[in-house]
Design an enzyme around this catalytic site. Structure first.
Site, PDB file in Angstrom:
ATOM      1  N   GLU A 123      -5.090  -0.734  -5.920  1.00  0.00           N
ATOM      2  CA  GLU A 123      -5.044  -0.525  -4.458  1.00  0.00           C
ATOM      3  C   GLU A 123      -6.470  -0.231  -4.025  1.00  0.00           C
ATOM      4  OE1 GLU A 123      -2.529  -0.786  -2.448  1.00  0.00           O
ATOM      5  OE2 GLU A 123      -0.756  -0.663  -3.720  1.00  0.00           O
ATOM      6  N   CYS A 135      -8.225   3.564   4.092  1.00  0.00           N
ATOM      7  CA  CYS A 135      -8.372   2.208   3.549  1.00  0.00           C
ATOM      8  C   CYS A 135      -7.948   1.199   4.607  1.00  0.00           C
ATOM      9  CB  CYS A 135      -7.543   2.052   2.286  1.00  0.00           C
ATOM     10  SG  CYS A 135      -5.853   2.592   2.486  1.00  0.00           S
TER      11      CYS A 135
HETATM   12  P1  NAD Z   1     -13.953   5.551  -5.571  1.00  0.00           P
HETATM   13  O1  NAD Z   1     -13.780   4.162  -6.032  1.00  0.00           O
HETATM   14  O2  NAD Z   1     -15.319   6.122  -5.528  1.00  0.00           O
HETATM   15  O3  NAD Z   1     -13.076   6.545  -6.504  1.00  0.00           O
HETATM   16  C1  NAD Z   1     -11.685   6.432  -6.595  1.00  0.00           C
HETATM   17  C2  NAD Z   1     -11.208   7.053  -7.889  1.00  0.00           C
HETATM   18  O4  NAD Z   1     -11.601   6.215  -8.980  1.00  0.00           O
HETATM   19  C3  NAD Z   1     -11.791   8.424  -8.200  1.00  0.00           C
HETATM   20  O5  NAD Z   1     -10.801   9.220  -8.799  1.00  0.00           O
HETATM   21  C4  NAD Z   1     -12.906   8.112  -9.190  1.00  0.00           C
HETATM   22  O6  NAD Z   1     -13.222   9.189 -10.045  1.00  0.00           O
HETATM   23  C5  NAD Z   1     -12.291   6.968  -9.963  1.00  0.00           C
HETATM   24  N1  NAD Z   1     -13.227   6.024 -10.591  1.00  0.00           N
HETATM   25  C6  NAD Z   1     -14.310   5.452 -10.039  1.00  0.00           C
HETATM   26  N2  NAD Z   1     -14.876   4.581 -10.912  1.00  0.00           N
HETATM   27  C7  NAD Z   1     -14.109   4.600 -12.027  1.00  0.00           C
HETATM   28  C8  NAD Z   1     -14.178   3.937 -13.281  1.00  0.00           C
HETATM   29  N3  NAD Z   1     -15.151   3.056 -13.558  1.00  0.00           N
HETATM   30  N4  NAD Z   1     -13.226   4.210 -14.204  1.00  0.00           N
HETATM   31  C9  NAD Z   1     -12.243   5.081 -13.943  1.00  0.00           C
HETATM   32  N5  NAD Z   1     -12.132   5.759 -12.776  1.00  0.00           N
HETATM   33  C10 NAD Z   1     -13.059   5.513 -11.824  1.00  0.00           C
HETATM   34  O7  NAD Z   1     -13.270   5.656  -4.120  1.00  0.00           O
HETATM   35  P2  NAD Z   1     -13.283   6.853  -3.065  1.00  0.00           P
HETATM   36  O8  NAD Z   1     -14.636   6.962  -2.442  1.00  0.00           O
HETATM   37  O9  NAD Z   1     -12.664   8.076  -3.661  1.00  0.00           O
HETATM   38  O10 NAD Z   1     -12.228   6.311  -1.985  1.00  0.00           O
HETATM   39  C11 NAD Z   1     -12.536   5.400  -0.974  1.00  0.00           C
HETATM   40  C12 NAD Z   1     -12.179   3.972  -1.377  1.00  0.00           C
HETATM   41  O11 NAD Z   1     -10.814   3.880  -1.780  1.00  0.00           O
HETATM   42  C13 NAD Z   1     -12.313   3.016  -0.205  1.00  0.00           C
HETATM   43  O12 NAD Z   1     -12.849   1.795  -0.676  1.00  0.00           O
HETATM   44  C14 NAD Z   1     -10.874   2.848   0.271  1.00  0.00           C
HETATM   45  O13 NAD Z   1     -10.651   1.659   1.005  1.00  0.00           O
HETATM   46  C15 NAD Z   1     -10.143   2.852  -1.033  1.00  0.00           C
HETATM   47  N6  NAD Z   1      -8.740   3.218  -0.865  1.00  0.00           N
HETATM   48  C16 NAD Z   1      -7.794   2.222  -1.000  1.00  0.00           C
HETATM   49  C17 NAD Z   1      -6.451   2.523  -0.788  1.00  0.00           C
HETATM   50  C18 NAD Z   1      -5.402   1.454  -0.891  1.00  0.00           C
HETATM   51  O14 NAD Z   1      -4.231   1.808  -0.961  1.00  0.00           O
HETATM   52  N7  NAD Z   1      -5.726   0.173  -0.903  1.00  0.00           N
HETATM   53  C19 NAD Z   1      -6.059   3.828  -0.475  1.00  0.00           C
HETATM   54  C20 NAD Z   1      -7.033   4.804  -0.363  1.00  0.00           C
HETATM   55  C21 NAD Z   1      -8.380   4.489  -0.562  1.00  0.00           C
END
Ligand code: NAD
Length: 512
Positions: free
Chosen positions: A266, A300
């Site tokens: 997601e 998002c």
């Molecule tokens: P992010 O990608 O920085 O982090 C999200 C999560 O992933 C965190 O828990 C982080 O620690 C983990 N993570 C990051 N890189 C990783 C890796 N290589 N391996 C394992 N875990 C990893 O995102 P954010 O800044 O917390 O959130 C914002 C983003 O999330 C935006 O792009 C938003 O659109 C998206 N988002 C999407 C949805 C959806 O349902 N499509 C919902 C909420 C947020």
């Protein structure tokens, strides 16, 4: 801006009270760790917490797997539903506590934070019903005396990685459904929202005690991406459900695929609304402003592009800019009932906003309103901004990127084909909308939008749990929450039962 921000000491106290009421304990690190829970309201640390070591993460996965094998997968689904029913009751009881923590950690205004907890309650209700409706089909067999059917079985351990901006709802979509499907869970929340995660875990553990379910069904591991990466690479994690940026999904997806695990992604969106000449402009303006500026542009599904017909472009942008003017005095303390726009999550979001506005200007964009930082004196470490509207001559590179901050780009179109081309001309495919009173246009858009969510006469954000949630293209293709999204959490077996005393082969094959 008349707002007075709460102090970090007040927020710390409030967070501790909410955590204790939710039954979370042992969350504060006994010695300084340098890993703090923080609040974007003041930008300051609340208190230190301990991140999970690799041995602890390994143990959490092991416990979840053991609980799955020894108890949970064989517990009848309606009994598993009973756990989720109890969780829903506790969420109702502790709605304010959890909403407090969401506001403190994610900076959401109170009504949105409470709305997020309401979504958790709703998905528990849904999952309870689902626990009696995990239907498989039966198909007519081509052979006499044979029955052909599908049965659904739990997968095992589900790893959940979540983003900061929906710190509890996304967990609950996954958890409530995964639990009734018979899976156990290891959750790695965002490093920016560990406290809400501990509170959810505390409530779920209470629910387990109350209904006599094994506490091993749910584990929380805290930390940054390295902790998440352990779930990604561990073959005991049957399904990894990961929510976050496209960048994260691009790192995680191939690694899970390489070990033949399952992934539910997601990821980021770049959502647009087409506003046609026949649109009810009152609806369009309200829908646009909530979707674009609500949650300080940190959903998002936030509306990032308006694609408006050139005949009404000036009128519409004037009205949007006017409505943004009403937001300006209502930026500030998200606990204040008058506030409509809370803080950005951290400095990096502010840096991204500024960088994007500069790039948009270089591409001929004109900032019509917003983009300025506010409350800098009151809270030098917090990042409050005026939501921005930028008129763009074309869909340049920066417009095609998701900047996780409140910037709304306005583009114009002449024909619906052109609007659809602009709409679909980005790599992400999460949420979309059209404002029109022309049924033909609405139907054409419903078919032509390449997003997972396609709306008519409402904005792009604010989905209900009853539908499946998720998006296409770089958004990752995953579906969570309602409808038949539960199938992602189960494996399907096709069964043929022969109740005759013959052994006819399919397709009329003869052998011996
Ligand atoms: P992010 O990608 O920085 O982090 C999200 C999560 O992933 C965190 O828990 C982080 O620690 C983990 N993570 C990051 N890189 C990783 C890796 N290589 N391996 C394992 N875990 C990893 O995102 P954010 O800044 O917390 O959130 C914002 C983003 O999330 C935006 O792009 C938003 O659109 C998206 N988002 C999407 C949805 C959806 O349902 N499509 C919902 C909420 C947020």
């Amino acid at each position: 801006m008349m707002t007075t921000l709460p102090t970090t000491a007040q927020l710390t106290e409030r967070a501790r009270t909410a955590l204790e009421r939710c039954g979370a304990s042992g969350f504060e690190a006994p010695a300084p760790t340098g890993q703090s829970a923080r609040t974007p309201i003041t930008g300051e640390p609340l208190f230190d917490i301990a991140y999970s070591t690799s041995a602890e993460t390994d143990q959490a996965i092991g416990t979840a797997q053991e609980t799955f094998r020894t108890v949970w997968r064989d517990t009848p689904a309606p009994q598993r539903g009973n756990l989720v029913r109890r969780l829903g009751e506790l969420l109702r009881e502790h709605k304010d506590d959890l909403a407090d923590l969401v506001t403190i950690e994610a900076g959401k205004i109170r009504s949105e934070a409470a709305g997020e907890v309401q979504e958790m309650i709703d998905i528990c209700d849904f999952a309870l019903g689902l626990s009696r409706q995990l239907y498989g089909r039966t198909m007519p067999s081509e052979r006499p005396g044979h029955r052909l059917m599908e049965t659904w079985h739990p997968l095992g351990v589900v790893g959940i990685i979540t983003a900061f901006n929906f710190p509890v709802a996304v967990w609950s979509w996954n958890t409530a459904v995964a639990l009734v499907c018979g899976n156990t869970i290891v959750w790695k929340p965002s490093e920016l929202s560990p406290l809400t995660a501990l509170a959810c875990h505390g409530l779920l553990m209470r629910a387990c005690q109350d209904v006599g379910a094994p506490m091993g069904v749910h584990q929380v591991v805290l930390g940054e991406r390295e902790v998440g990466a352990r779930l990604v690479d561990d073959p005991r994690v049957a399904l990894l459900s990961a929510t976050g940026s496209v960048r994260m999904g691009q790192q995680v997806g191939p690694r899970v695929a390489a070990r033949m695990g399952r992934c539910l992604l997601e990821l980021g969106g770049n959502n647009a609304a087409v506003i046609a000449p026949s649109a009810d402009l009152d609806l369009a303006v309200r829908g646009t402003v909530f979707a674009a500026a609500g949650t300080a542009g940190q959903r998002c599904t936030t509306l990032r592009r308006v694609i408006v017909h050139e005949d009404i472009a000036d009128q519409l942008t004037d009205r949007i800019v006017g409505a943004y003017g009403q937001l300006r005095p209502r930026i500030g303390d998200p606990f204040d009932d008058d506030t409509l726009v809370g803080p950005l999550i951290a400095e990096r979001a502010h840096t991204a906003l500024h960088g994007a506005l500069e790039r948009a200007a270089a591409d001929g964009g004109r900032v019509l309103t917003g983009g300025e930082r506010c409350l800098e004196k009151e809270a030098p470490d917090a990042y409050y901004v005026e939501p921005a509207v930028v008129r763009m001559p074309s869909q340049s590179e920066i417009v095609c990127e998701e900047t996780f901050a409140p910037i709304l780009y306005v583009l114009t179109y002449r024909t619906l084909d052109e609007a659809i081309e602009l709409h679909n001309g980005v790599t992400q495919g999460l949420s979309s909308a059209i404002f029109t009173q022309d049924q033909r246009e609405a139907e054409r858009f419903l078919a032509a939008s390449d997003c997972g969510i396609v709306n008519v006469n409402i904005g792009t954000s604010g989905a209900e749990i009853g539908g499946a949630f998720g998006g296409e293209k770089d958004t990752g293709g995953g579906r969570e929450s309602g409808s038949d999204a539960w199938r992602a959490y189960m494996r399907r077996a096709t069964n043929t039962v022969n109740y005759s005393d013959e052994l006819p082969l399919a397709q009329g094959v003869n052998f011996l």
